[in-house]
Design a protein around this motif. Structure first.
Motif, PDB file in Angstrom:
ATOM      1  N   GLY A   1      17.365  19.057  -8.268  1.00 38.79           N
ATOM      2  CA  GLY A   1      18.436  19.852  -7.662  1.00 38.79           C
ATOM      3  C   GLY A   1      19.791  19.702  -8.317  1.00 38.79           C
ATOM      4  O   GLY A   1      20.814  20.051  -7.721  1.00 38.79           O
ATOM      5  N   LYS A   2      19.809  19.202  -9.552  1.00 42.93           N
ATOM      6  CA  LYS A   2      21.078  19.004 -10.256  1.00 42.93           C
ATOM      7  C   LYS A   2      21.345  20.164 -11.218  1.00 42.93           C
ATOM      8  O   LYS A   2      20.433  20.677 -11.864  1.00 42.93           O
ATOM      9  CB  LYS A   2      21.046  17.699 -11.066  1.00 42.93           C
ATOM     10  CG  LYS A   2      20.474  16.494 -10.332  1.00 42.93           C
ATOM     11  CD  LYS A   2      21.245  16.140  -9.070  1.00 42.93           C
ATOM     12  CE  LYS A   2      20.689  14.862  -8.441  1.00 42.93           C
ATOM     13  NZ  LYS A   2      21.316  14.572  -7.131  1.00 42.93           N
ATOM     14  N   HIS A   3      22.602  20.561 -11.330  1.00 40.96           N
ATOM     15  CA  HIS A   3      23.005  21.496 -12.371  1.00 40.96           C
ATOM     16  C   HIS A   3      22.922  20.788 -13.723  1.00 40.96           C
ATOM     17  O   HIS A   3      23.054  19.561 -13.796  1.00 40.96           O
ATOM     18  CB  HIS A   3      24.423  22.005 -12.125  1.00 40.96           C
ATOM     19  CG  HIS A   3      24.593  22.672 -10.796  1.00 40.96           C
ATOM     20  ND1 HIS A   3      24.055  23.908 -10.504  1.00 40.96           N
ATOM     21  CD2 HIS A   3      25.248  22.270  -9.666  1.00 40.96           C
ATOM     22  CE1 HIS A   3      24.366  24.246  -9.261  1.00 40.96           C
ATOM     23  NE2 HIS A   3      25.096  23.273  -8.733  1.00 40.96           N
ATOM     24  N   VAL A   4      22.732  21.558 -14.794  1.00 39.82           N
ATOM     25  CA  VAL A   4      22.442  20.961 -16.097  1.00 39.82           C
ATOM     26  C   VAL A   4      23.397  21.482 -17.166  1.00 39.82           C
ATOM     27  O   VAL A   4      23.564  22.690 -17.328  1.00 39.82           O
ATOM     28  CB  VAL A   4      20.988  21.255 -16.523  1.00 39.82           C
ATOM     29  CG1 VAL A   4      20.700  20.646 -17.901  1.00 39.82           C
ATOM     30  CG2 VAL A   4      19.996  20.724 -15.490  1.00 39.82           C
ATOM     31  N   ILE A   5      24.012  20.560 -17.881  1.00 37.88           N
ATOM     32  CA  ILE A   5      24.737  20.863 -19.120  1.00 37.88           C
ATOM     33  C   ILE A   5      23.967  20.187 -20.241  1.00 37.88           C
ATOM     34  O   ILE A   5      23.770  18.967 -20.212  1.00 37.88           O
ATOM     35  CB  ILE A   5      26.186  20.343 -19.090  1.00 37.88           C
ATOM     36  CG1 ILE A   5      26.990  21.042 -17.995  1.00 37.88           C
ATOM     37  CG2 ILE A   5      26.857  20.518 -20.443  1.00 37.88           C
ATOM     38  CD1 ILE A   5      28.415  20.512 -17.841  1.00 37.88           C
ATOM     39  N   VAL A   6      23.524  20.960 -21.232  1.00 36.19           N
ATOM     40  CA  VAL A   6      22.720  20.399 -22.308  1.00 36.19           C
ATOM     41  C   VAL A   6      23.446  20.583 -23.636  1.00 36.19           C
ATOM     42  O   VAL A   6      23.973  21.657 -23.923  1.00 36.19           O
ATOM     43  CB  VAL A   6      21.296  21.026 -22.333  1.00 36.19           C
ATOM     44  CG1 VAL A   6      21.360  22.519 -22.563  1.00 36.19           C
ATOM     45  CG2 VAL A   6      20.410  20.360 -23.374  1.00 36.19           C
ATOM     46  N   GLU A   7      23.512  19.515 -24.414  1.00 38.88           N
ATOM     47  CA  GLU A   7      24.130  19.600 -25.737  1.00 38.88           C
ATOM     48  C   GLU A   7      23.332  20.538 -26.629  1.00 38.88           C
ATOM     49  O   GLU A   7      22.172  20.848 -26.373  1.00 38.88           O
ATOM     50  CB  GLU A   7      24.217  18.215 -26.389  1.00 38.88           C
ATOM     51  CG  GLU A   7      25.613  17.621 -26.405  1.00 38.88           C
ATOM     52  CD  GLU A   7      26.637  18.428 -27.199  1.00 38.88           C
ATOM     53  OE1 GLU A   7      26.239  19.224 -28.070  1.00 38.88           O
ATOM     54  OE2 GLU A   7      27.839  18.253 -26.957  1.00 38.88           O
ATOM     55  N   LYS A   8      23.975  20.986 -27.698  1.00 45.35           N
ATOM     56  CA  LYS A   8      23.276  21.826 -28.673  1.00 45.35           C
ATOM     57  C   LYS A   8      22.307  20.964 -29.481  1.00 45.35           C
ATOM     58  O   LYS A   8      22.561  19.768 -29.661  1.00 45.35           O
ATOM     59  CB  LYS A   8      24.268  22.534 -29.573  1.00 45.35           C
ATOM     60  CG  LYS A   8      25.206  21.594 -30.360  1.00 45.35           C
ATOM     61  CD  LYS A   8      24.553  20.959 -31.574  1.00 45.35           C
ATOM     62  CE  LYS A   8      25.396  19.891 -32.175  1.00 45.35           C
ATOM     63  NZ  LYS A   8      24.647  19.061 -33.152  1.00 45.35           N
ATOM     64  N   PRO A   9      21.224  21.507 -29.985  1.00 43.18           N
ATOM     65  CA  PRO A   9      20.630  22.776 -29.571  1.00 43.18           C
ATOM     66  C   PRO A   9      20.019  22.636 -28.182  1.00 43.18           C
ATOM     67  O   PRO A   9      19.783  21.514 -27.728  1.00 43.18           O
ATOM     68  CB  PRO A   9      19.539  23.014 -30.625  1.00 43.18           C
ATOM     69  CG  PRO A   9      19.105  21.628 -30.997  1.00 43.18           C
ATOM     70  CD  PRO A   9      20.369  20.799 -30.973  1.00 43.18           C
ATOM     71  N   ILE A  10      19.760  23.753 -27.516  1.00 43.09           N
ATOM     72  CA  ILE A  10      19.180  23.683 -26.174  1.00 43.09           C
ATOM     73  C   ILE A  10      17.885  22.876 -26.190  1.00 43.09           C
ATOM     74  O   ILE A  10      17.609  22.122 -25.276  1.00 43.09           O
ATOM     75  CB  ILE A  10      18.961  25.103 -25.602  1.00 43.09           C
ATOM     76  CG1 ILE A  10      18.457  25.037 -24.169  1.00 43.09           C
ATOM     77  CG2 ILE A  10      18.064  25.942 -26.499  1.00 43.09           C
ATOM     78  CD1 ILE A  10      18.408  26.397 -23.489  1.00 43.09           C
ATOM     79  N   ASP A  11      17.080  23.002 -27.203  1.00 41.92           N
ATOM     80  CA  ASP A  11      15.977  22.114 -27.577  1.00 41.92           C
ATOM     81  C   ASP A  11      15.557  22.540 -28.979  1.00 41.92           C
ATOM     82  O   ASP A  11      16.292  23.280 -29.644  1.00 41.92           O
ATOM     83  CB  ASP A  11      14.808  22.179 -26.583  1.00 41.92           C
ATOM     84  CG  ASP A  11      13.983  20.885 -26.588  1.00 41.92           C
ATOM     85  OD1 ASP A  11      14.095  20.108 -25.627  1.00 41.92           O
ATOM     86  OD2 ASP A  11      13.236  20.640 -27.565  1.00 41.92           O
ATOM     87  N   VAL A  12      14.396  22.098 -29.436  1.00 42.39           N
ATOM     88  CA  VAL A  12      14.026  22.365 -30.832  1.00 42.39           C
ATOM     89  C   VAL A  12      12.926  23.405 -30.977  1.00 42.39           C
ATOM     90  O   VAL A  12      12.575  23.778 -32.096  1.00 42.39           O
ATOM     91  CB  VAL A  12      13.629  21.060 -31.558  1.00 42.39           C
ATOM     92  CG1 VAL A  12      14.796  20.085 -31.561  1.00 42.39           C
ATOM     93  CG2 VAL A  12      12.384  20.427 -30.941  1.00 42.39           C
TER      94      VAL A  12
END
Length: 346
Positions: free
Chosen positions: A89-100
């Motif tokens: 239930g947590k909001h997410v901030i993801v560093e670049k790249p979003i994934d690979v």
């Protein structure tokens, strides 16, 4: 009164310090916990910012005072951690790249959507004052028809940089080299300004480093959906490290951005570039420095806070973060196949 949001950081490597600094400076945010599998690293960051630390991020996700999780792990773990955070239930901030991979990026986007939480991908240069001004000018037609766009990242990374973490320079966790890790910022700006990419034809090489699986040099010819053409250059072998540059040429004018600032603004109309805020921070570019300019990171995290309070999407969603990833994966595929590759990728 706005509720102060509780933040947690998962992954306490170099970029986590930028996130922690931004959170500490924002009045609507508070860093309450960090996590890293290396206890000493987590403990050090927690002591610096007076918060709790964990070696198992799942324990952090159980906390009710954590509203937002910033994922700053190795790139190939971004979706896994983000999906776990969304499920909690947590909001997410993801560093670049979003994934690979696109599969993992899509899984993260889907998980956040289904959990009803917001997902923001770090593309902090979209918040640079001069980029905001350039984007507005393009959208208003002041450069006329766009004909050419170039993204150039001419940086240097030492062998010690790649040797400093066993994930660096691997396909599994780094996802690529000069393009995926360093050039992705300006690849994102290129498509942000020029519009969607239709086709790429690329070469990649590993020339200046050993013990890495990925490229330290790349070049791609680009065709945009609007008919414009362009080029993407990525390099971590340009000793001692030079500029990042964005070239935008249209029928009514041209703009060149170097190191996040407009260097040339030439419109046939004679209209001058609007004044932007004078950034007094020291900006380190080109080399492996942890002294990263953080103002634009802070603006993007503030936008996420505002999006949560206002019930809207952040300006850089997961879908937006997927775009530069797909372009870079298309470049890798073209280099492997020695032929043009069309987007979207199948």
């Amino acid at each position: 009164m706005k509720k102060k949001l509780g933040f947690a950081i998962v992954g306490c490597g170099v970029i986590s310090k930028t996130h922690a600094r931004c959170i500490s400076e924002l009045p609507d945010a508070q860093l309450v916990a960090v996590a890293d599998i290396i206890e000493e690293r987590a403990k050090k960051l927690a002591q610096e910012y007076n918060c709790d630390y964990y070696t198992d991020y799942h324990q952090l996700l159980k906390r009710e005072d954590v509203d937002v999780v910033n994922v700053t792990t190795p790139s190939g773990l971004h979706a896994m951690v983000g999906i776990d955070a969304a499920s909690a239930g947590k909001h997410v901030i993801v560093e670049k790249p979003i994934d690979v991979t696109l599969e993992k990026a899509d899984a993260l986007i889907k998980a956040c959507r289904e959990a009803g939480v917001k997902l923001c991908t770090i593309s902090q240069h979209r918040f640079d004052d001069d980029i905001v001004v350039l984007k507005k000018a393009v959208d208003e037609g002041k450069l006329g028809q766009l004909n050419f766009g170039g993204s150039h990242t001419k940086w240097y990374r030492s062998q010690e940089y790649y040797d400093s973490g066993d994930w660096r320079g691997t396909w599994e966790l780094d996802g690529g080299g000069a393009l995926m890790n360093q050039s992705i910022h300006y690849v994102d700006l290129l498509q942000h300004i020029m519009g969607p990419v239709e086709e790429v034809y690329a070469y990649c090489a590993t020339r200046a480093h050993v013990r890495i699986e990925v490229e330290d040099e790349a070049i791609a010819a680009v065709k945009f959906k609007n008919g414009a053409i362009g080029v993407i250059e990525g390099n971590t072998a340009a000793y001692p490290g030079f500029c990042t540059r964005l070239d935008i040429y249209g029928t009514e004018g041209s703009v060149i951005v170097e190191n996040d600032r407009v260097k040339e603004w030439k419109l046939k109309s004679g209209e001058a570039k609007p004044e932007t805020a004078d950034v007094k921070e020291k900006l380190i570019v080109g080399t492996s420095s942890a002294d990263i300019w953080h103002s634009s990171h802070k603006k993007e995290i503030q936008d996420m806070i505002d999006a949560i309070h206002e019930g809207r999407d952040p300006k850089v969603t997961g879908e937006e973060g997927r775009k530069p990833l797909e372009i870079i994966l298309a470049i890798y595929e073209s280099a492997r196949r020695h032929e043009p590759v069309k987007l979207p990728l199948k």
